[in-house]
Design a protein around this motif. Sequence first.
Motif, PDB file in Angstrom:
ATOM      1  N   ARG A   1       0.819  -1.204   0.000  1.00 43.58           N
ATOM      2  CA  ARG A   1       0.000   0.000   0.000  1.00 43.58           C
ATOM      3  C   ARG A   1       0.864   1.269   0.000  1.00 43.58           C
ATOM      4  O   ARG A   1       1.855   1.356   0.711  1.00 43.58           O
ATOM      5  N   MET A   2       0.481   2.231  -0.830  1.00 39.81           N
ATOM      6  CA  MET A   2       1.135   3.542  -0.842  1.00 39.81           C
ATOM      7  C   MET A   2       0.951   4.203   0.508  1.00 39.81           C
ATOM      8  O   MET A   2      -0.138   4.172   1.093  1.00 39.81           O
ATOM      9  N   SER A   3       2.039   4.793   1.046  1.00 39.38           N
ATOM     10  CA  SER A   3       1.945   5.396   2.369  1.00 39.38           C
ATOM     11  C   SER A   3       2.800   6.656   2.455  1.00 39.38           C
ATOM     12  O   SER A   3       3.523   7.007   1.523  1.00 39.38           O
ATOM     13  N   TYR A   4       2.688   7.333   3.579  1.00 44.55           N
ATOM     14  CA  TYR A   4       3.448   8.546   3.875  1.00 44.55           C
ATOM     15  C   TYR A   4       4.117   8.349   5.229  1.00 44.55           C
ATOM     16  O   TYR A   4       3.561   7.682   6.104  1.00 44.55           O
ATOM     17  N   ARG A   5       5.285   8.954   5.413  1.00 42.05           N
ATOM     18  CA  ARG A   5       5.992   8.739   6.672  1.00 42.05           C
ATOM     19  C   ARG A   5       5.193   9.260   7.854  1.00 42.05           C
ATOM     20  O   ARG A   5       5.192   8.658   8.927  1.00 42.05           O
ATOM     21  N   ASP A   6       4.483  10.371   7.659  1.00 46.63           N
ATOM     22  CA  ASP A   6       3.628  10.903   8.722  1.00 46.63           C
ATOM     23  C   ASP A   6       2.549  11.771   8.085  1.00 46.63           C
ATOM     24  O   ASP A   6       2.556  12.021   6.867  1.00 46.63           O
ATOM     25  N   ASN A   7       1.632  12.243   8.900  1.00 44.20           N
ATOM     26  CA  ASN A   7       0.514  13.036   8.390  1.00 44.20           C
ATOM     27  C   ASN A   7       0.969  14.362   7.788  1.00 44.20           C
ATOM     28  O   ASN A   7       0.307  14.898   6.889  1.00 44.20           O
ATOM     29  N   HIS A   8       2.072  14.902   8.298  1.00 48.35           N
ATOM     30  CA  HIS A   8       2.550  16.177   7.764  1.00 48.35           C
ATOM     31  C   HIS A   8       2.958  16.037   6.308  1.00 48.35           C
ATOM     32  O   HIS A   8       2.685  16.926   5.483  1.00 48.35           O
ATOM     33  N   VAL A   9       3.607  14.923   5.967  1.00 49.98           N
ATOM     34  CA  VAL A   9       3.978  14.685   4.567  1.00 49.98           C
ATOM     35  C   VAL A   9       2.721  14.588   3.716  1.00 49.98           C
ATOM     36  O   VAL A   9       2.621  15.213   2.647  1.00 49.98           O
ATOM     37  N   LYS A  10       1.757  13.816   4.171  1.00 48.18           N
ATOM     38  CA  LYS A  10       0.527  13.626   3.407  1.00 48.18           C
ATOM     39  C   LYS A  10      -0.192  14.957   3.194  1.00 48.18           C
ATOM     40  O   LYS A  10      -0.602  15.282   2.069  1.00 48.18           O
TER      41      LYS A  10
ATOM     42  N   VAL B   1       9.235   8.491  -4.809  1.00 45.88           N
ATOM     43  CA  VAL B   1      10.118   9.104  -3.816  1.00 45.88           C
ATOM     44  C   VAL B   1       9.400   9.224  -2.466  1.00 45.88           C
ATOM     45  O   VAL B   1       9.963   8.898  -1.417  1.00 45.88           O
ATOM     46  N   VAL B   2       8.147   9.681  -2.488  1.00 46.32           N
ATOM     47  CA  VAL B   2       7.365   9.820  -1.261  1.00 46.32           C
ATOM     48  C   VAL B   2       7.167   8.459  -0.603  1.00 46.32           C
ATOM     49  O   VAL B   2       7.265   8.320   0.629  1.00 46.32           O
ATOM     50  N   ASN B   3       6.911   7.441  -1.403  1.00 51.61           N
ATOM     51  CA  ASN B   3       6.723   6.087  -0.881  1.00 51.61           C
ATOM     52  C   ASN B   3       8.013   5.553  -0.269  1.00 51.61           C
ATOM     53  O   ASN B   3       7.996   4.903   0.788  1.00 51.61           O
ATOM     54  N   ALA B   4       9.142   5.811  -0.921  1.00 52.17           N
ATOM     55  CA  ALA B   4      10.442   5.390  -0.393  1.00 52.17           C
ATOM     56  C   ALA B   4      10.713   6.061   0.950  1.00 52.17           C
ATOM     57  O   ALA B   4      11.188   5.433   1.905  1.00 52.17           O
ATOM     58  N   HIS B   5      10.407   7.347   1.026  1.00 48.81           N
ATOM     59  CA  HIS B   5      10.554   8.093   2.281  1.00 48.81           C
ATOM     60  C   HIS B   5       9.700   7.456   3.374  1.00 48.81           C
ATOM     61  O   HIS B   5      10.146   7.288   4.516  1.00 48.81           O
ATOM     62  N   ALA B   6       8.474   7.066   3.026  1.00 43.99           N
ATOM     63  CA  ALA B   6       7.566   6.440   3.992  1.00 43.99           C
ATOM     64  C   ALA B   6       8.110   5.112   4.483  1.00 43.99           C
ATOM     65  O   ALA B   6       7.872   4.716   5.635  1.00 43.99           O
ATOM     66  N   MET B   7       8.852   4.404   3.634  1.00 38.61           N
ATOM     67  CA  MET B   7       9.393   3.092   4.007  1.00 38.61           C
ATOM     68  C   MET B   7      10.673   3.190   4.818  1.00 38.61           C
ATOM     69  O   MET B   7      11.314   2.177   5.095  1.00 38.61           O
TER      70      MET B   7
ATOM     71  N   TYR C   1      10.752  20.018  -0.298  1.00 41.69           N
ATOM     72  CA  TYR C   1      10.124  19.876   1.020  1.00 41.69           C
ATOM     73  C   TYR C   1      10.728  18.696   1.775  1.00 41.69           C
ATOM     74  O   TYR C   1      11.081  18.819   2.968  1.00 41.69           O
ATOM     75  N   LEU C   2      10.881  17.555   1.108  1.00 39.43           N
ATOM     76  CA  LEU C   2      11.459  16.382   1.775  1.00 39.43           C
ATOM     77  C   LEU C   2      12.893  16.663   2.204  1.00 39.43           C
ATOM     78  O   LEU C   2      13.304  16.281   3.310  1.00 39.43           O
ATOM     79  N   CYS C   3      13.663  17.335   1.355  1.00 38.30           N
ATOM     80  CA  CYS C   3      15.043  17.670   1.699  1.00 38.30           C
ATOM     81  C   CYS C   3      15.102  18.571   2.930  1.00 38.30           C
ATOM     82  O   CYS C   3      15.974  18.423   3.801  1.00 38.30           O
ATOM     83  N   ALA C   4      14.165  19.512   3.013  1.00 37.44           N
ATOM     84  CA  ALA C   4      14.172  20.479   4.118  1.00 37.44           C
ATOM     85  C   ALA C   4      13.776  19.850   5.445  1.00 37.44           C
ATOM     86  O   ALA C   4      14.086  20.403   6.510  1.00 37.44           O
ATOM     87  N   ARG C   5      13.091  18.715   5.423  1.00 37.60           N
ATOM     88  CA  ARG C   5      12.677  18.061   6.663  1.00 37.60           C
ATOM     89  C   ARG C   5      13.865  17.609   7.506  1.00 37.60           C
ATOM     90  O   ARG C   5      13.788  17.568   8.734  1.00 37.60           O
ATOM     91  N   GLY C   6      14.947  17.204   6.851  1.00 36.96           N
ATOM     92  CA  GLY C   6      16.134  16.776   7.571  1.00 36.96           C
ATOM     93  C   GLY C   6      16.170  15.302   7.927  1.00 36.96           C
ATOM     94  O   GLY C   6      17.143  14.852   8.552  1.00 36.96           O
ATOM     95  N   ASP C   7      15.142  14.532   7.545  1.00 38.93           N
ATOM     96  CA  ASP C   7      15.154  13.105   7.882  1.00 38.93           C
ATOM     97  C   ASP C   7      15.485  12.227   6.686  1.00 38.93           C
ATOM     98  O   ASP C   7      15.444  11.000   6.773  1.00 38.93           O
TER      99      ASP C   7
END
Length: 266
Positions: free
Chosen positions: A105-114, A135-141, A194-200
């Motif tokens: 299932r497609m997911s997001y690391r947290d609600n803020h990403v979604k 990329v978003v899915n990879a981040h979630a995993m 945005y993903l880069c700026a998160r720092g994770d």
Amino acid sequence: MSNNSGKHFLVVGNGPSLASIDDRRLDSSAYVVRVNNFFFESQYYTGKRVDLVQVGGDRWIFPFYSKTLKRVLKVNEYDIRGWSSHQPKVAKRGQTLLEEVPFRRMSYRDNHVKRTVERLSLKHRAAPTTGIFAVVNAHAMGAETITLAGIDFYEGSRRYAHHIGPRASEVVLAHKNYNNFYHSAALDVEIIDYLCARGDVVVQKASTAIRTISHLPLAPLYAEHISAEPKSEVINDWERWVGPWPLTLAKKLRRLREIQKYGARS
């Protein structure tokens, strides 16, 4: 062998730069995510192992896609270990039509990403491309590093690294650059930034050829890296029929949906 720790992901698009990337920048231990019609490639550009395929498109075309993928699994030597889709109707239909490959299932690391992806999509009145959803899915995993390869943002005169047969080309080559019915380069870049700026997570590139992501760091050289491998047989077009239904009908239904939703803009 894939990296089961989930730390390093390789997200591979189908852009022309894929054919000229220095293989040494492709970590052999990375979790490999391929996109859509990756199997049209003339050789195994990132090897035969595919940990996940991120599938976009729509429910009209998917039956022809899944039937083609089943043929690929019989003819080619891909080791495809899973698939995912950000399109709910495709995900639902695919779990019946593509039972041979496990669904994730497609997911997001947290609600803020979604929420951020949804907000940016509304801002640009568009949806992320399949490569960006990968990329978003990879981040979630749990990715800590994501290397982009063949994600070209349709910069050049060619859309893809591979040749596409006449049936599929009427759909996937219908737009020279971005399909402005659905997508936006500005949206895709804003999500990456945005993903880069998160720092994770660190998002890096495997090629310096793409101007759109020139600001991203270049992936290092890996001692153990993926190497392209030759293919004995190349499949580069979708199946013509699924049961009594021709692909031509599916393409007409898809075009009708575009016009109904977006009007005649292109």
